[in-house]
Design an enzyme around this catalytic site. Structure first.
Site, PDB file in Angstrom:
ATOM      1  N   GLY A   1       0.815  -1.207   0.000  1.00 19.85           N
ATOM      2  CA  GLY A   1       0.000   0.000   0.000  1.00 19.85           C
ATOM      3  C   GLY A   1       0.855   1.266   0.000  1.00 19.85           C
TER       4      GLY A   1
ATOM      5  CB  CYS B   1      -5.936  -0.546   5.210  1.00 15.05           C
ATOM      6  SG  CYS B   1      -4.766  -0.988   6.503  1.00 15.05           S
TER       7      CYS B   1
ATOM      8  CE  LYS C   1      -6.692  -6.467  -0.476  1.00 13.02           C
ATOM      9  NZ  LYS C   1      -5.243  -6.593  -0.252  1.00 13.02           N
TER      10      LYS C   1
ATOM     11  CB  ILE D   1     -11.856 -10.496   1.872  1.00 16.00           C
ATOM     12  CG1 ILE D   1     -11.123 -11.749   2.360  1.00 16.00           C
ATOM     13  CG2 ILE D   1     -13.257 -10.830   1.446  1.00 16.00           C
ATOM     14  CD1 ILE D   1     -11.736 -12.426   3.566  1.00 16.00           C
TER      15      ILE D   1
ATOM     16  CB  THR E   1      -6.916  -8.347   7.171  1.00 15.02           C
ATOM     17  OG1 THR E   1      -6.884  -6.924   7.275  1.00 15.02           O
ATOM     18  CG2 THR E   1      -5.624  -8.813   6.518  1.00 15.02           C
TER      19      THR E   1
ATOM     20  CB  THR F   1      -0.928 -14.922   5.027  1.00  9.89           C
ATOM     21  OG1 THR F   1      -1.563 -13.671   5.331  1.00  9.89           O
ATOM     22  CG2 THR F   1      -0.294 -15.457   6.280  1.00  9.89           C
TER      23      THR F   1
HETATM   24  C1  LIG Z   1       1.469  -8.073   6.772  1.00 10.78           C
HETATM   25  C2  LIG Z   1       0.338  -7.712   5.864  1.00 10.78           C
HETATM   26  C3  LIG Z   1       0.304  -6.455   5.270  1.00 10.78           C
HETATM   27  C4  LIG Z   1      -0.728  -6.098   4.422  1.00 10.78           C
HETATM   28  N1  LIG Z   1      -0.741  -4.871   3.823  1.00 10.78           N
HETATM   29  C5  LIG Z   1      -1.714  -4.546   2.932  1.00 10.78           C
HETATM   30  C6  LIG Z   1      -1.695  -3.315   2.231  1.00 10.78           C
HETATM   31  O1  LIG Z   1      -0.775  -2.514   2.371  1.00 10.78           O
HETATM   32  N2  LIG Z   1      -2.716  -3.023   1.381  1.00 10.78           N
HETATM   33  C7  LIG Z   1      -3.744  -3.913   1.175  1.00 10.78           C
HETATM   34  O2  LIG Z   1      -4.665  -3.629   0.402  1.00 10.78           O
HETATM   35  N3  LIG Z   1      -3.774  -5.110   1.814  1.00 10.78           N
HETATM   36  C8  LIG Z   1      -2.794  -5.442   2.686  1.00 10.78           C
HETATM   37  N4  LIG Z   1      -2.818  -6.663   3.322  1.00 10.78           N
HETATM   38  C9  LIG Z   1      -3.927  -7.575   3.070  1.00 10.78           C
HETATM   39  C10 LIG Z   1      -3.558  -8.652   2.051  1.00 10.78           C
HETATM   40  O3  LIG Z   1      -3.241  -8.083   0.814  1.00 10.78           O
HETATM   41  C11 LIG Z   1      -4.719  -9.634   1.883  1.00 10.78           C
HETATM   42  O4  LIG Z   1      -5.878  -8.927   1.462  1.00 10.78           O
HETATM   43  C12 LIG Z   1      -5.074 -10.366   3.164  1.00 10.78           C
HETATM   44  O5  LIG Z   1      -3.903 -10.661   3.883  1.00 10.78           O
HETATM   45  C13 LIG Z   1      -5.847 -11.649   2.899  1.00 10.78           C
HETATM   46  O6  LIG Z   1      -5.135 -12.534   2.085  1.00 10.78           O
HETATM   47  P1  LIG Z   1      -4.207 -13.729   2.677  1.00 10.78           P
HETATM   48  O7  LIG Z   1      -5.049 -14.502   3.643  1.00 10.78           O
HETATM   49  O8  LIG Z   1      -3.808 -14.519   1.467  1.00 10.78           O
HETATM   50  O9  LIG Z   1      -3.061 -13.068   3.339  1.00 10.78           O
HETATM   51  C14 LIG Z   1      -1.773  -7.018   4.174  1.00 10.78           C
HETATM   52  C15 LIG Z   1      -1.740  -8.278   4.766  1.00 10.78           C
HETATM   53  C16 LIG Z   1      -0.696  -8.641   5.607  1.00 10.78           C
HETATM   54  C17 LIG Z   1      -0.709  -9.999   6.222  1.00 10.78           C
END
Ligand SMILES: Cc1cc2nc3c(=O)[nH]c(=O)nc-3n(C[C@H](O)[C@H](O)[C@H](O)COP(=O)(O)O)c2cc1C
Ligand SMILES: Cc1cc2nc3c(=O)[nH]c(=O)nc-3n(C[C@H](O)[C@H](O)[C@H](O)COP(=O)(O)OP(=O)(O)OC[C@H]3O[C@@H](n4cnc5c(N)ncnc54)[C@H](O)[C@@H]3O)c2cc1C
Ligand SMILES: Cc1cc2nc3c(=O)[nH]c(=O)nc-3n(C[C@H](O)[C@H](O)[C@H](O)COP(=O)(O)OP(=O)(O)OC[C@H]3O[C@@H](n4cnc5c(N)ncnc54)[C@H](O)[C@@H]3O)c2cc1C
Ligand SMILES: Cc1cc2nc3c(=O)[nH]c(=O)nc-3n(C[C@H](O)[C@H](O)[C@H](O)COP(=O)(O)O)c2cc1C
Ligand code: FES
Ligand code: FES
Lengths: 259, 306, 306, 259
Positions: free
Chosen positions: B49, B133, B168, B194, B196, B269
C-alpha cells in the site's frame, strides 16, 4: 535457491536446547556470523509462520542451529527426525562486524547461538576473543556448557559465566562483568534479552567502545517484505526491520527508550 | 510442468499470463522475493500500500500468529510515492508480469493527488485502491464500509489516472454487495476481495494486547471460508471481474476461488510460510487443471454448481 | 484442583458457579455430554436453538472442517418447544448449573409466542435470543444486523417472560456496537457474542459447495481473534455484562475473553474435539487464576491494559 | 468415563490400511459390532475435529480399529507410535442386530471393518455367516486379505470376493453375488459406499430379507448433539442422526432418493 534443508542430526544438549545440523549447502556457503535462516516444520496451516533462527555455525555443507524449545514451533522442530526436509531459506539479514582485535562478546541465554559462531570465526582469524555468557541458572545446561568450554579451549576463546542464581561463575547479571572486560575491548557484540542489550549498549557507550547488538522480533517473512519485525530507530525516529537492516544493529541506531 | 493448460486471464482490460498475483503488503516491492521464485512466472505483483508521503507505520509488535492465521497492524508503513517511483518501480517495470500498485490515502483529495502523482509512470499496469485497510484511524474502515465514500474514492482515482482501477473491498461489513455495486458504478474495472478481517489477540499473562495497535487484520487459511463466500456473493452481483483472495495456500485453494467466481486470485500470507508460494500456487493451479481435464483456466471461473 | 480461587460470577441477575457455559448448538440438551463431564461443575448450559414448532433443519452435508475451524449449516433443527419442555428440560432442571434456553424464531410474533410458551417452566434460568443465526433465510441475519429489529425482538421476549433475557449478537456486521446498545436499551440483561461468521467451502474437484446450504457459519479457534475484538468493543460500549465466545479451547482462551471484557464465556466447537471441554476449560481457568495470583476470577473481567 | 486410549500397536496391512490396537478397557467392555468411537490425534487446532471409526474388534482390554488413510486425520493417525495416548470416546451409536441364523454380510472397501466384527461374533454364536467383500481391485490388499481369509477359515465364515478389475474373485460389483446369496439369507448387514448400500438395500427388499446398513456421515460431536451427521429418513421425512439413531439403520428407514 533451494528452499529446503535436510535434517542431518539433532542432539538434545540439556535444558530443552537442541543442536540441529542441517544439510543446506547454498546457505552454509553464503552465511556469516550474525545472519539467520527461516525454518518451517509444518506443511499445513498450523503453525502458519516460519521461525527465525540464527546460524550457530557452518561446516562444509552443514548448517548448525542451536535453539531452545519455547513454544509449539520449536517443540515441533525438536521432534523432527534425521532425513526429514524442512523448508529453510537464508542466509538472511546482515552479519556482525568481525573486524577487530579484542572483541568482547556478551551473550544472554540463547543469544550465545550467533555469538559463538562469531567468536570462533574471530578467534580463527587471530583475534583475542572474550565471551561473557549469562544464564538465569546453569541447571540443566551442563552438556551445552561442556561443549562450549571444550570449543573455547580448543579455539583459545576466553569464556566466563554469570548466573543469576550463582550456580555457575559469578552470581548476578552478565553485565556485572562488563566494566572490567570493557577496558581491553575494541568492540562489543551482544545478543540476548532486550533489557540485557539495553544495559550492554549503555555500558559500551559510556566506555566509548563500538557496540553491535543482535535483536529478536516477531517475523512473518524474514525477507524485508511484511514490515512486521521492526524496532524503533534513532536518530530521526521511524523503524528498522530486524530481518533486513538487522538482526545486527549498531547499538546507537536503536531507540532503546521506545523498544 | 509439461501441461498445455491455457492459463491467461483478463481482468478487465488487463491480460495476465496466469491468474495468480502476489497480494499487497505481503510481497513488499517484489524484489524481496526475487531469490525464491521467478517473478516472471507470476500473473502479477501487487505492491505494498502506497501513500503520497512516506509512512513509518505503527509501533511494534505489529504481527502475531493466531490459529491458522495471523494478525497484522503494520499501519501502512511505506516508502511514499517518490521513493517508490525512483527506487522500487524500475525493478518491477522490467518484469514480464503485471504490476498493480495498491493505493492508500486518508482522504479523497489525497487519493486524487496520489493517482495524479503516479500518472504516466512507466511500468504500472493497474491501480488497486485500498479502501479497506483496517489499521489506520481516519481512513481505512470509514471509507470501505460506505458505498458513497467508496464510489467517491473510485471516481477520484479514475479521474486522475489513465490506468485500470481495481477497488479492494473489506470483509468487515454487513453486506459487501452494495459497496461492490457502488465501486462498479463509479468506474472500477475490477474488485479485489477480501482484505483482512478485524481481530485482536491478548496475552493473558501480561494482560496486554499482543499488538501495540490493539486491533489488527486477520489473514491466512483461517479466513478462507469468509473470502470464498464474499467472492461468491459479489461476483454474482456485479458485471466486472473479481480478484479473489484470503487464505490461499495451494493451487486447489486458488481453484476454489475461481469456481466461486473470481477471475484471478492473490496470494498473501502464504508467502510468509513459503516464499515461493505465488509461483507454487500458479504451478499447482495449472496441474489441477491438467488433472481435471480443464484446458483453459477460464473454464473454472464461476463454474460452481449451486 | 485444591485452589481457592473464587470462580462465581454474576451475569446480570444470574449467579453462575463459574464463568464457563456450554454454547448453544454445540452441547445438544446437555444430556448428550453427561458421560464425559460433570454437568454440575459447569457455570451453565445453553441449549440448542429452540423454536415453537419442531424443525428438521437443512439437508446434509451440514458440516465441514476448515483450517482451525468448521462451518455448519444445521438450519436450526430442533425438537420444538413442546418436546423440549416435556423431554429435555426435566433433566436439565435437575442439574446444579444454570440453564439458558437459546431461542430462535422467524418473526417478532413468533418470538413473543415462544417466550410465552416457556413462561413458568421449571428449570429455565435465562433466555438467550438468537438473532444472529446465519443459516435460515427470513429470520437469522435480517434481524441481527439491524438495531431496530434487535430491539423489537428483545422487547417482545421481555414482555412475554419473567426470565432474564440475553441477546446473542452476530459478528457479520460492520459495527456491533449500535446493535448492542439497542438490545441493552430494549431490556437485555446480557449480550452474548459472537455467533458464527458467515463462510463457505468448496469441493474444487466436484465443483460443488461442501454444504448443501452453500453458506454456513464458521466457528472454532480460527475465529477467536474476531470474537475477542468484538467483545472488547462491545463491553466498553455497554453497561450490561457480556458473555464472550468464539474459538475458546482452553482456560487461557477463556481468560483472554474475560480480560477483553466478558463476564462469562461459552465454549462451543471445542466440545466436538474433546467432549469434556467445558469442564476442562473451567478447571484450566481456575488453575490459570491460581498461577497468576488471581483470587477472584472477576478481577480479570475487563482488566486488559490498553 | 476415560476419554483416552493408549496405542498398543499399529500395523500396516497394505493399501494404506492400518490395524490399530488401542488399550481402552471401558470402551472394549461396552462395545458391540456396529458401534464406533471418536478418535482425535492432534492436541492443537489442526485438524480440529475428531474422526469416527467403527470398532473392528475387542479383545480383553484392547480395541481394534481397521482404517484406511484417506486424508490428513488418518494420515496423522497412521504416524502415531505405540505408547501415545489418543483422545478416544465411545462406544457410540447402536449396533447390528446379530440375532439371526444365516446372515449375509455385504462389505464394500473399509466397510469390512465393522462387518468383520459382526461376522466373527455371529459365527461364534453358531450362525452360518457369509461375507461378500467387494473391492475396486485387490492390488495392495494381499496382507489384509490373507488375515481375513485365515480368520474366516478359523471361524467357519464363508468369505467371497468381488473386484471391479477382476484381480480377485468374481469380476464386478459385490452386489452381483447377492441374488444367489440372498436365497439362503435371513438377514443382510451391509457397510460400504452409499451407492453400494442403496443397491444392497433394494436387492434385499426385493428378496424380502431384513436389511441393516451402517452409514457414514461427516461428524463433529459423535454424541448426538451437533446434528451435523444426519441422513434423510422415511417415512415422514426429516432426518436421522448417524451417530445416534445409527450408524446402523434398517434399510427401510433411509430415504435413499434424498441420500
Ligand atoms: C502483513 C500484511 C500487510 C498487508 N498490507 C496490505 C496493504 O498494504 N494493502 C492492502 O490492500 N492489503 C494489505 N494486506 C492484506 C492482504 O493483501 C490480503 O488482502 C489479506 O492478507 C488476505 O489474504 P491472505 O489470507 O492470502 O493473506 C496485508 C496483509 C498482511 C498480512
Ligand atoms: C533473528 C532471530 C534469530 C533467532 N535465533 C535464535 C536462535 O539461534 N536460537 C533460539 O533458540 N532462538 C532464536 N530466536 C528465537 C526464535 O525465533 C523463537 O524462539 C521461536 O520463533 C519461537 O517459536 P515457537 O513456536 O517455539 O514459540 P511461540 O511462542 O509459540 O511462537 C509464537 C510466535 O511468536 C514468535 N516468537 C516467539 N518467540 C520469539 C522470539 N524470541 N523472537 C522472535 N519471534 C518469536 C514465533 O516465531 C511465532 O511467530 C531468534 C529470533 C530471531 C528474530
Ligand atoms: C460411523 C463411522 C464409522 C467409520 N468407520 C471407519 C472405519 O472403521 N475405517 C475407516 O477407514 N474409516 C471409517 N470411517 C470413515 C472415517 O471416519 C474417515 O475416513 C475419516 O474421518 C477421514 O478423515 P481424514 O482426516 O483422513 O480425511 P479428510 O478428508 O481430510 O477429512 C475431512 C473431514 O471429513 C470427514 N470425513 C472424511 N471422510 C469421511 C467419511 N468417509 N465418513 C465420515 N466423515 C468423513 C472427516 O472426519 C473430517 O471431518 C467411518 C466413518 C463413520 C461416520
Ligand atoms: C454445529 C453448531 C450449531 C450451532 N447452533 C447454534 C444455535 O442453535 N443457536 C445459536 O445461538 N448458536 C449456535 N451456534 C453458534 C455457537 O453457539 C457459537 O456462537 C459459535 O460456534 C462460536 O463459538 P465456538 O467457536 O466456541 O464454537 C452453533 C454452532 C455450531 C458449531
Ligand atoms: S520479517 Fe517481514 S519485514 Fe522483517
Ligand atoms: S455427529 Fe454430532 S449429532 Fe451426530
Amino acid at each position: 535457491m533451494r528452499k529446503y534443508a535436510k535434517v542431518v542430526s539433532q542432539e538434545p544438549v540439556g535444558a530443552g536446547v537442541f543442536l540441529l545440523r542441517l544439510e543446506a549447502p547454498a546457505v552454509a556457503a553464503a552465511t556469516s556470523p550474525g545472519t539467520f535462516v527461516m525454518l518451517r516444520v509444518s506443511g499445513g496451516p498450523e503453525p502458519l509462520l516460519a521461525r527465525p533462527f540464527s546460524v550457530h555455525g557452518a561446516e562444509g555443507d552443514h548448517l548448525l542451529i542451536l535453539y531452545q524449545v519455547v513454544g509449539r514451533g520449536t517443540e515441533m522442530l525438536s521432534r523432527v527426525e534425521p532425513g526429514r526436509e524442512l523448508a529453510c531459506w537464508g542466509p538472511l539479514g546482515n552479519g556482525f562486524n568481525l573486524d577487530c582485535q579484542r572483541p568482547l562478546l556478551v551473550a544472554g541465554g540463547m543469544g550465545v547461538a550467533p555469538l559463538w559462531f562469531a567468536a570462533r570465526a574471530m578467534a580463527e582469524r587471530g583475534a583475542e576473543v572474550s565471551v561473557l555468557f549469562g544464564l538465569a541458572g546453569a541447571g540443566g545446561y551442563s552438556e551445552l556448557l561442556a561443549v562450549l568450554q571444550d570449543q573455547a579451549e580448543a579455539g583459545k576463546i576466553s569464556l566466563s559465566f554469570t548466573t543469576e542464581d550463582g550456580s555457575l561463575g559469578e552470581k548476578g547479571l552478565v553485565t556485572h562483568l562488563m566494566p572490567q572486560a570493557l577496558e581491553r575491548a575494541d568492540r562489543v557484540l551482544a545478543c540476548g534479552p532486550p533489557a540485557m542489550l539495553k544495559a550492554v549498549a549503555s555500558l559500551a557507550a559510556e566506555a566509548e567502545v563500538a557496540c553491535q547488538v543482535s535483536l529478536e522480533a516477531p517475523m512473518a517473512c524474514g525477507v524485508g517484505a511484511c514490515l512486521g519485525c521492526v524496532v524503533p530507530a534513532v536518530p530521526g525516529g521511524g523503524y528498522l526491520r530486524v530481518c533486513q537492516e538487522g538482526p545486527v544493529l549498531g547499538a546507537a541506531r536503536v531507540d532503546w527508550e521506545r523498544l | 510442468m509439461g501441461t498445455k493448460v491455457k492459463t491467461a486471464v483478463k481482468v478487465g482490460s488487463l491480460e495476465l499470463a496466469n491468474p495468480v498475483l502476489a497480494a499487497s503488503g505481503t510481497f513488499g516491492y517484489g524484489r524481496e522475493f526475487a531469490k525464491y521464485l521467478d517473478l516472471n512466472r507470476l500473473g502479477g505483483v501487487v505492491t505494498k500500500g502506497l501513500s503520497l508521503e512516506p509512512r513509518d507505520g505503527n509501533p511494534p509488535p505489529r504481527i502475531v500468529e493466531t490459529a491458522a492465521g495471523m494478525l497484522n497492524a503494520i499501519g501502512l508503513a511505506n516508502v511514499g510515492a517518490e521513493v517508490f517511483l525512483e527506487e522500487k518501480l524500475p525493478f518491477l517495470a522490467a518484469l514480464d508480469c503485471k504490476v498493480v500498485v495498491n493505493l492508500y490515502a486518508e482522504g479523497i483529495d489525497q487519493f486524487a493527488g496520489l493517482a495524479e502523482r503516479l500518472r504516466g509512470a512507466e511500468g504500472i499496469d493497474a491501480l488497486e485502491i485500498n479502501v479497506s485497510c483496517p489499521n489506520v484511524k481516519g481512513g481505512g474502515v470509514a471509507f470501505g464500509v460506505d458505498p458513497i465514500s467508496v464510489a467517491a474514492v473510485t471516481r477520484a482515482v479514475r479521474e486522475n489516472s489513465d490506468l485500470p482501477v481495481w477497488v479492494k473491498l473489506t470483509p468487515n461489513v454487513t453486506d459487501p454487495v452494495p459497496i461492490a455495486l457502488a465501486a462498479q458504478k463509479a468506474g472500477a474495472e475490477a474488485l479485489s476481495l477480501i482484505n483482512t478481517i478485524m481481530g485482536m489477540a491478548i496475552d493473558a499473562r501480561r494482560r496486554t494486547p499482543r499488538l501495540a495497535n490493539v486491533m489488527g487484520g486477520l489473514s491466512g487459511p483461517a479466513i478462507k471460508p469468509v473470502g470464498l463466500r464474499m467472492v461468491h456473493l459479489v461476483s454474482r452481483a456485479v458485471d466486472i471481474p473479481v480478484v479473489g483472495l484470503g487464505g490461499i495456500m495451494t493451487g486447489e485453494d486458488a481453484a476454489e476461488y475461481l469456481l466461486a467466481g473470481a477471475t484471478a486470485v492473490q496470494v498473501g500470507t502464504a508467502s510468509f510460510g513459503d516464499p515461493s508460494s505465488c509461483q507454487r500456487v500458479a504451478d499447482e493451479l495449472a496441474q489441477f487443471c491438467a488433472q481435471e481435464g480443464v484446458a483453459d483456466v477460464n473454464e473454472l471461473v464461476g463454474a460452481l454448481k449451486t
